[in-house]
Design a protein around this motif. Structure first.
Motif, PDB file in Angstrom:
ATOM      1  N   ALA A 112      51.719 -12.794  -7.107  1.00 57.41           N
ATOM      2  CA  ALA A 112      53.107 -12.864  -7.575  1.00 57.41           C
ATOM      3  C   ALA A 112      54.029 -12.628  -6.378  1.00 57.41           C
ATOM      4  N   THR A 113      54.910 -13.581  -6.134  1.00 61.07           N
ATOM      5  CA  THR A 113      55.841 -13.495  -5.015  1.00 61.07           C
ATOM      6  C   THR A 113      57.261 -13.410  -5.554  1.00 61.07           C
ATOM      7  N   VAL A 114      57.959 -12.360  -5.196  1.00 60.08           N
ATOM      8  CA  VAL A 114      59.351 -12.168  -5.592  1.00 60.08           C
ATOM      9  C   VAL A 114      60.229 -12.857  -4.565  1.00 60.08           C
ATOM     10  N   VAL A 115      61.104 -13.759  -5.027  1.00 59.69           N
ATOM     11  CA  VAL A 115      61.931 -14.572  -4.139  1.00 59.69           C
ATOM     12  C   VAL A 115      63.396 -14.321  -4.462  1.00 59.69           C
ATOM     13  N   HIS A 116      64.190 -14.085  -3.438  1.00 60.11           N
ATOM     14  CA  HIS A 116      65.633 -13.918  -3.590  1.00 60.11           C
ATOM     15  C   HIS A 116      66.312 -15.218  -3.186  1.00 60.11           C
ATOM     16  N   LYS A 117      66.955 -15.878  -4.151  1.00 60.63           N
ATOM     17  CA  LYS A 117      67.647 -17.137  -3.902  1.00 60.63           C
ATOM     18  C   LYS A 117      69.149 -16.944  -4.062  1.00 60.63           C
ATOM     19  N   ALA A 118      69.876 -18.021  -3.817  1.00 59.96           N
ATOM     20  CA  ALA A 118      71.326 -17.925  -3.837  1.00 59.96           C
ATOM     21  C   ALA A 118      71.859 -17.585  -5.221  1.00 59.96           C
ATOM     22  N   ASP A 119      71.162 -18.028  -6.264  1.00 57.95           N
ATOM     23  CA  ASP A 119      71.653 -17.814  -7.623  1.00 57.95           C
ATOM     24  C   ASP A 119      70.910 -16.712  -8.357  1.00 57.95           C
ATOM     25  N   GLY A 120      70.093 -15.923  -7.670  1.00 58.17           N
ATOM     26  CA  GLY A 120      69.420 -14.825  -8.350  1.00 58.17           C
ATOM     27  C   GLY A 120      68.006 -14.608  -7.846  1.00 58.17           C
ATOM     28  N   TRP A 121      67.220 -13.916  -8.693  1.00 60.75           N
ATOM     29  CA  TRP A 121      65.863 -13.520  -8.335  1.00 60.75           C
ATOM     30  C   TRP A 121      64.845 -14.307  -9.159  1.00 60.75           C
ATOM     31  N   TYR A 122      63.731 -14.644  -8.518  1.00 55.39           N
ATOM     32  CA  TYR A 122      62.666 -15.400  -9.164  1.00 55.39           C
ATOM     33  C   TYR A 122      61.324 -14.780  -8.788  1.00 55.39           C
ATOM     34  N   VAL A 123      60.331 -15.025  -9.640  1.00 54.64           N
ATOM     35  CA  VAL A 123      58.962 -14.648  -9.321  1.00 54.64           C
ATOM     36  C   VAL A 123      58.115 -15.912  -9.370  1.00 54.64           C
ATOM     37  N   SER A 124      57.380 -16.148  -8.312  1.00 57.69           N
ATOM     38  CA  SER A 124      56.511 -17.320  -8.202  1.00 57.69           C
ATOM     39  C   SER A 124      55.071 -16.871  -8.407  1.00 57.69           C
ATOM     40  N   LEU A 125      54.447 -17.361  -9.473  1.00 57.60           N
ATOM     41  CA  LEU A 125      53.078 -16.986  -9.818  1.00 57.60           C
ATOM     42  C   LEU A 125      52.120 -18.059  -9.324  1.00 57.60           C
ATOM     43  N   SER A 126      51.111 -17.642  -8.576  1.00 60.30           N
ATOM     44  CA  SER A 126      50.064 -18.546  -8.126  1.00 60.30           C
ATOM     45  C   SER A 126      48.931 -18.516  -9.146  1.00 60.30           C
ATOM     46  N   LEU A 127      48.656 -19.661  -9.769  1.00 65.48           N
ATOM     47  CA  LEU A 127      47.667 -19.776 -10.837  1.00 65.48           C
ATOM     48  C   LEU A 127      46.440 -20.511 -10.317  1.00 65.48           C
ATOM     49  N   GLU A 128      45.260 -20.044 -10.712  1.00 63.22           N
ATOM     50  CA  GLU A 128      44.015 -20.634 -10.238  1.00 63.22           C
ATOM     51  C   GLU A 128      43.103 -20.946 -11.420  1.00 63.22           C
ATOM     52  N   ASP A 129      42.465 -22.094 -11.331  1.00 66.97           N
ATOM     53  CA  ASP A 129      41.479 -22.508 -12.327  1.00 66.97           C
ATOM     54  C   ASP A 129      40.248 -23.001 -11.586  1.00 66.97           C
ATOM     55  N   ALA A 130      39.079 -22.623 -12.066  1.00 67.10           N
ATOM     56  CA  ALA A 130      37.838 -23.011 -11.388  1.00 67.10           C
ATOM     57  C   ALA A 130      37.577 -24.499 -11.497  1.00 67.10           C
ATOM     58  N   ASN A 131      38.108 -25.147 -12.538  1.00 69.80           N
ATOM     59  CA  ASN A 131      37.888 -26.578 -12.726  1.00 69.80           C
ATOM     60  C   ASN A 131      38.827 -27.380 -11.822  1.00 69.80           C
ATOM     61  N   ILE A 132      38.266 -28.335 -11.108  1.00 73.48           N
ATOM     62  CA  ILE A 132      39.044 -29.210 -10.231  1.00 73.48           C
ATOM     63  C   ILE A 132      39.020 -30.610 -10.832  1.00 73.48           C
ATOM     64  N   PRO A 133      40.186 -31.196 -11.152  1.00 67.92           N
ATOM     65  CA  PRO A 133      40.184 -32.546 -11.719  1.00 67.92           C
ATOM     66  C   PRO A 133      39.618 -33.554 -10.728  1.00 67.92           C
ATOM     67  N   ALA A 134      38.610 -34.275 -11.158  1.00 62.13           N
ATOM     68  CA  ALA A 134      37.970 -35.255 -10.283  1.00 62.13           C
ATOM     69  C   ALA A 134      38.853 -36.490 -10.167  1.00 62.13           C
ATOM     70  N   PRO A 135      39.037 -37.008  -8.954  1.00 63.23           N
ATOM     71  CA  PRO A 135      39.833 -38.236  -8.817  1.00 63.23           C
ATOM     72  C   PRO A 135      39.144 -39.410  -9.476  1.00 63.23           C
ATOM     73  N   MET A 136      39.913 -40.366  -9.869  1.00 62.90           N
ATOM     74  CA  MET A 136      39.378 -41.544 -10.548  1.00 62.90           C
ATOM     75  C   MET A 136      38.461 -42.327  -9.602  1.00 62.90           C
ATOM     76  N   PRO A 137      37.239 -42.677 -10.032  1.00 65.37           N
ATOM     77  CA  PRO A 137      36.375 -43.501  -9.181  1.00 65.37           C
ATOM     78  C   PRO A 137      37.026 -44.852  -8.892  1.00 65.37           C
ATOM     79  N   CYS A 138      36.740 -45.373  -7.710  1.00 64.55           N
ATOM     80  CA  CYS A 138      37.384 -46.620  -7.299  1.00 64.55           C
ATOM     81  C   CYS A 138      37.041 -47.786  -8.220  1.00 64.55           C
ATOM     82  N   ASP A 139      35.815 -47.760  -8.779  1.00 69.20           N
ATOM     83  CA  ASP A 139      35.430 -48.878  -9.644  1.00 69.20           C
ATOM     84  C   ASP A 139      36.102 -48.821 -11.015  1.00 69.20           C
ATOM     85  N   GLU A 140      36.795 -47.720 -11.323  1.00 69.96           N
ATOM     86  CA  GLU A 140      37.506 -47.621 -12.592  1.00 69.96           C
ATOM     87  C   GLU A 140      39.006 -47.878 -12.460  1.00 69.96           C
TER      88      GLU A 140
END
Length: 420
Positions: free
Chosen positions: A174-202
């Motif tokens: 969690a990263t707390v960011v101070h911007k011109a219009d206020g405060w934000y929190v940026s959450l880094s989300l992780e998932d073990a599943n990686i979407p496979a790119p479409m095979p070229c023949d498809e």
């Protein structure tokens, strides 16, 4: 797979003052740690068997500073400056880790042999974020429940979850960011599943995309997206606010208020451009399985007389967003060499030299006549298909028996006007 979701937070005035104090202390620590590294570099820049005209070691050479030595000195820092005890320890460690990564990017070349710029000392207010490396675990510094987020040594505050956290994803940082219009929190989300790119023949649909300044992009099918000129439209307003700032006394409260107004104009420009890029990227990924783009040298193009327009269009940022959207949706983005895409004929391959002012491609050999951007987009698509080993017509599968004159239609998905 990692995603980043950013949410607005609502700290109390006391919490906001505390976070601003944290940012100032972390800025000072950044500058001190960077000074340590640069001092060591200066003392050891010449070999031991010869003397440098510029500088030579004086006295005992200190230990080589790195993340581990500087993190070890945090205990001494807190003893000398007790106010650092109020900052969560992992936040200080992450600040040093961020400096260590910036230092490595400067001193160690990447796989292409390029290095980033030297880390800079930060002026007051230039450090605008700090990171908690653990979230929602027993020893974490951040706990998120429903619409309340609690930071260690800061307290709980409301968070606006305008979109839910995707199922299956774990919040890593969690990263707390101070911007011109206020405060934000940026959450880094992780998932073990990686979407496979479409095979070229498809791959069923493919398109070539040529970016430009007349239209933001033109596809090989003849459709185009109008350029937004985000910065140029706000240029007069920005100049007016900057002139007002120049008249203010430096360090005064009025100068601080006017500086915030200037920052708000810049923020609006950035958000409008980012929203336009994401919308365009999603439109392309929803219609095509393979998208071919040019591998442009944006820094080189930005050194020309068209630099302001090129940086306003932000082609590099758009291509990065397009690649990110394509990964999430399982589509393919292929980068090709841009050399000659505007000069070569997409019908017969003949080189037809033309200046930037000539907007129509006319081939003297095969008689093909069409907009130069469409011709470039078709060449880009041909090169991408040859790269992945596919054989698909550059016109989207539509065979053209005779030379045609083709104009650009100003909407993605709208068929181009053709006249024989």
């Amino acid at each position: 797979m990692r995603l980043s979701h950013q949410y607005r937070i609502k700290p109390s005035p006391e919490q906001e003052a505390l976070m601003l104090h944290w940012l100032e202390l972390l800025r000072r620590h950044w500058n001190y740690a960077l000074g340590q590294r640069l001092d060591y570099l200066r003392r050891t820049r010449c070999p031991i068997d010869r003397c440098s005209i510029r500088s030579c070691p004086i006295g005992e050479i200190p230990e080589r500073p790195n993340y581990y030595t500087q993190a070890r000195d945090l205990k001494q820092t807190k003893a000398l400056f007790p106010e650092y005890k109020d900052i969560y320890l992992e936040v200080q460690q992450q600040n040093l880790m961020r400096l260590d990564k910036a230092w490595d990017r400067w001193t160690k070349p990447d796989v292409t042999g390029k290095r980033a710029g030297r880390p800079q000392f930060k002026k007051t207010g230039e450090l605008r974020s700090f990171t908690f490396p653990r979230v929602n675990c027993p020893k974490a510094g951040v706990h998120l429940t429903d619409e309340v987020i609690k930071f260690s040594k800061i307290g709980a505050m409301p968070v606006i979850l305008h979109r839910p956290i995707p199922e299956g994803f774990t919040i890593k940082t969690a990263t707390v960011v101070h911007k011109a219009d206020g405060w934000y929190v940026s959450l880094s989300l992780e998932d073990a599943n990686i979407p496979a790119p479409m095979p070229c023949d498809e791959v069923k649909t493919a398109v070539g995309v040529d970016v430009g300044l007349k239209e933001f992009l033109t596809t090989s099918e003849g459709s185009a997206v109008l350029i937004q000129h985000t910065y140029r439209k706000a240029q007069k307003q920005l100049a007016r606010q900057q002139r007002k700032l120049a008249r203010q006394q430096k360090g005064s409260k009025n100068a601080a208020k006017q500086k915030k107004r200037v920052a708000l104009v810049h923020q609006r420009i950035q958000r409008q451009r980012e929203n336009f890029h994401y919308n365009t990227a999603h439109q392309l990924c929803s219609k095509y399985d393979l998208i071919a783009v040019e591998d442009l040298n944006i820094k080189g193009l930005a050194r020309t007389k068209l630099s302001k327009s090129i940086l306003d269009a932000a082609w590099g940022a758009f291509i990065q967003k397009l690649e990110a959207v394509a990964v999430k949706r399982g589509k393919l983005v292929i980068k090709v060499n841009p050399n000659g895409t505007s000069q070569d004929c997409s019908g017969c391959g003949t080189k037809v030299p033309k200046t930037l002012s000539i907007r129509t491609h006319e081939c003297p050999k095969c008689g093909l006549e069409l907009d130069r951007d469409i011709n470039a987009a078709r060449n880009i698509l041909d090169r991408a298909l040859n790269t992945v080993g596919l054989i698909v017509s550059a016109c989207g599968g539509l065979g053209v028996a005779q030379p045609v004159k083709q104009e650009v239609s100003l909407a993605i998905g709208r068929s181009p006007r053709q006249t024989r």
